[in-house]
Design an enzyme around this catalytic site. Structure first.
Site, PDB file in Angstrom:
ATOM      1  N   ASP A 201     -56.554 -18.276 -29.003  1.00  0.00           N
ATOM      2  CA  ASP A 201     -56.861 -19.199 -30.249  1.00  0.00           C
ATOM      3  C   ASP A 201     -58.531 -17.992 -30.812  1.00  0.00           C
ATOM      4  OD1 ASP A 201     -58.298 -20.451 -31.979  1.00  0.00           O
ATOM      5  OD2 ASP A 201     -57.881 -22.502 -31.574  1.00  0.00           O
ATOM      6  N   ILE A 202     -58.245 -18.033 -32.011  1.00  0.00           N
ATOM      7  CA  ILE A 202     -59.858 -16.695 -33.107  1.00  0.00           C
ATOM      8  C   ILE A 202     -60.897 -17.756 -32.873  1.00  0.00           C
ATOM      9  CG2 ILE A 202     -58.731 -16.775 -34.992  1.00  0.00           C
ATOM     10  CD1 ILE A 202     -59.641 -14.029 -35.210  1.00  0.00           C
TER      11      ILE A 202
ATOM     12  N   GLY B  89     -52.184 -22.444 -41.398  1.00  0.00           N
ATOM     13  CA  GLY B  89     -52.390 -21.387 -40.259  1.00  0.00           C
ATOM     14  C   GLY B  89     -54.087 -20.820 -39.909  1.00  0.00           C
ATOM     15  N   VAL B  90     -54.216 -19.882 -39.598  1.00  0.00           N
ATOM     16  CA  VAL B  90     -55.332 -19.417 -39.119  1.00  0.00           C
ATOM     17  C   VAL B  90     -56.519 -19.692 -40.292  1.00  0.00           C
ATOM     18  CG1 VAL B  90     -55.992 -16.706 -39.817  1.00  0.00           C
ATOM     19  CG2 VAL B  90     -56.636 -17.574 -37.813  1.00  0.00           C
ATOM     20  N   ASP B  91     -56.258 -20.025 -41.028  1.00  0.00           N
ATOM     21  CA  ASP B  91     -57.119 -20.817 -41.978  1.00  0.00           C
ATOM     22  C   ASP B  91     -57.638 -22.108 -41.902  1.00  0.00           C
ATOM     23  OD1 ASP B  91     -58.916 -20.518 -44.138  1.00  0.00           O
ATOM     24  OD2 ASP B  91     -57.844 -20.561 -45.846  1.00  0.00           O
TER      25      ASP B  91
ATOM     26  N   SER C 137     -50.884 -11.954 -42.953  1.00  0.00           N
ATOM     27  CA  SER C 137     -50.571 -11.545 -43.712  1.00  0.00           C
ATOM     28  C   SER C 137     -48.589 -12.393 -42.525  1.00  0.00           C
ATOM     29  CB  SER C 137     -50.143 -10.381 -44.283  1.00  0.00           C
ATOM     30  OG  SER C 137     -50.662 -10.745 -45.299  1.00  0.00           O
ATOM     31  N   THR C 138     -48.801 -12.301 -41.634  1.00  0.00           N
ATOM     32  CA  THR C 138     -47.603 -12.249 -40.510  1.00  0.00           C
ATOM     33  C   THR C 138     -46.707 -14.198 -40.430  1.00  0.00           C
ATOM     34  OG1 THR C 138     -48.845 -12.107 -38.778  1.00  0.00           O
ATOM     35  CG2 THR C 138     -47.664 -10.644 -39.728  1.00  0.00           C
ATOM     36  N   GLY C 139     -48.038 -14.785 -40.944  1.00  0.00           N
ATOM     37  CA  GLY C 139     -47.498 -16.860 -40.993  1.00  0.00           C
ATOM     38  C   GLY C 139     -46.672 -16.535 -41.751  1.00  0.00           C
TER      39      GLY C 139
ATOM     40  N   TYR D 157     -47.419 -15.955 -45.010  1.00  0.00           N
ATOM     41  CA  TYR D 157     -47.138 -14.829 -46.109  1.00  0.00           C
ATOM     42  C   TYR D 157     -45.430 -14.349 -45.539  1.00  0.00           C
ATOM     43  CZ  TYR D 157     -51.417 -15.863 -48.983  1.00  0.00           C
ATOM     44  OH  TYR D 157     -52.441 -16.802 -49.597  1.00  0.00           O
TER      45      TYR D 157
HETATM   46  P1  ADP Z   1     -50.923 -15.569 -43.239  1.00  0.00           P
HETATM   47  O1  ADP Z   1     -50.563 -17.114 -44.796  1.00  0.00           O
HETATM   48  O2  ADP Z   1     -51.720 -14.219 -43.596  1.00  0.00           O
HETATM   49  O3  ADP Z   1     -49.235 -15.577 -43.141  1.00  0.00           O
HETATM   50  P2  ADP Z   1     -51.515 -17.821 -41.218  1.00  0.00           P
HETATM   51  O4  ADP Z   1     -52.286 -18.389 -40.886  1.00  0.00           O
HETATM   52  O5  ADP Z   1     -50.434 -18.201 -41.555  1.00  0.00           O
HETATM   53  O6  ADP Z   1     -51.415 -16.525 -42.106  1.00  0.00           O
HETATM   54  O7  ADP Z   1     -50.507 -16.551 -40.163  1.00  0.00           O
HETATM   55  C1  ADP Z   1     -51.284 -15.154 -39.934  1.00  0.00           C
HETATM   56  C2  ADP Z   1     -51.276 -15.278 -38.058  1.00  0.00           C
HETATM   57  O8  ADP Z   1     -52.049 -16.099 -37.885  1.00  0.00           O
HETATM   58  C3  ADP Z   1     -49.329 -15.207 -37.282  1.00  0.00           C
HETATM   59  O9  ADP Z   1     -49.300 -14.774 -36.472  1.00  0.00           O
HETATM   60  C4  ADP Z   1     -50.644 -17.274 -37.025  1.00  0.00           C
HETATM   61  O10 ADP Z   1     -49.457 -17.398 -35.997  1.00  0.00           O
HETATM   62  C5  ADP Z   1     -51.878 -16.813 -36.567  1.00  0.00           C
HETATM   63  N1  ADP Z   1     -52.351 -17.799 -36.308  1.00  0.00           N
HETATM   64  C6  ADP Z   1     -52.627 -18.893 -36.248  1.00  0.00           C
HETATM   65  N2  ADP Z   1     -53.472 -19.740 -35.596  1.00  0.00           N
HETATM   66  C7  ADP Z   1     -54.497 -18.726 -35.186  1.00  0.00           C
HETATM   67  C8  ADP Z   1     -55.272 -19.260 -33.869  1.00  0.00           C
HETATM   68  N3  ADP Z   1     -56.151 -20.074 -34.068  1.00  0.00           N
HETATM   69  N4  ADP Z   1     -55.409 -17.805 -34.030  1.00  0.00           N
HETATM   70  C9  ADP Z   1     -55.339 -16.015 -34.026  1.00  0.00           C
HETATM   71  N5  ADP Z   1     -54.519 -16.881 -34.956  1.00  0.00           N
HETATM   72  C10 ADP Z   1     -53.471 -17.826 -34.987  1.00  0.00           C
END
Ligand code: ADP
Length: 174
Positions: A14-15, A36-38, A121-123, A125
């Protein structure tokens, strides 16, 4: 990837938990939070992050903006916006590369020594994971010579499958 001046590592984590100078957020153009990560970053960083983001006026796709890490262990958050995948014919590759390169340059301008990227972008998007990983690795390799402060780059995958893609590419990219 083997570079004598830089340490490049691939982890599954988890970043928001990483003790690095900067983490990169895969944000959207509003910079006002998303899924997602945001969403994870805003939850962990606390409401002061949204307050700081409100003053930034958004961020165009491929660009990057910086905030404090707020309640995160990281000192900075670099907010970048990757492209939405539309099949590859809308400059997605160039825009994804720009997101990585501009994030690194902005980090270097703030004397960042260690930085962690999610798989931008891989989630939500929808960018295909292998194509995105190729761009991530090649762009970081090609941009690091312009970023002398940066010693460590972490590709912080959220799944073991994504980490396997990066590991496989690193061995033949090296
Ligand atoms: P985007 O809209 O750019 O696709 P997302 O957040 O949907 O962004 O996904 C981007 C990547 O981040 C995906 O591989 C997703 O699995 C990953 N991700 C989601 N949550 C976390 C986290 N807490 N830490 C690291 N990576 C994450």
């Amino acid at each position: 990837m083997n570079n004598t001046h830089h340490n490049i590592t691939i982890i599954v984590a988890d970043i928001t938990t990483l003790h690095v100078d900067a983490i990169v957020n895969a944000a959207n153009e509003t910079l006002l939070g998303g899924g997602g990560v945001d969403g994870a970053i805003h939850r962990a960083a606390g409401p002061e992050l949204l307050e700081e983001c409100r003053g930034l006026g958004g961020c165009a796709t491929g660009e990057a903006k910086i905030t404090a890490g707020c309640r995160l262990p990281a000192r900075y958050i670099i907010h970048t916006v990757g492209p939405v995948w539309h099949g590859g014919g809308r400059h997605e590759a160039a825009r994804l590369a720009a997101a990585y390169a501009n994030s690194l340059r902005l980090a270097a301008a703030h004397h960042v020594r260690s930085i962690a990227f999610p798989c931008i972008s891989t989630g939500i998007y929808g960018y295909p994971a292998k194509e995105a990983a190729t761009i991530a690795l090649n762009t970081v390799r090609d941009t690091l010579p312009q970023c002398p402060s940066i010693e460590t780059v972490i590709f912080c995958c959220f799944s073991e499958e994504d980490a396997e893609i990066y590991r496989g590419m690193c061995s033949w990219t090296a």
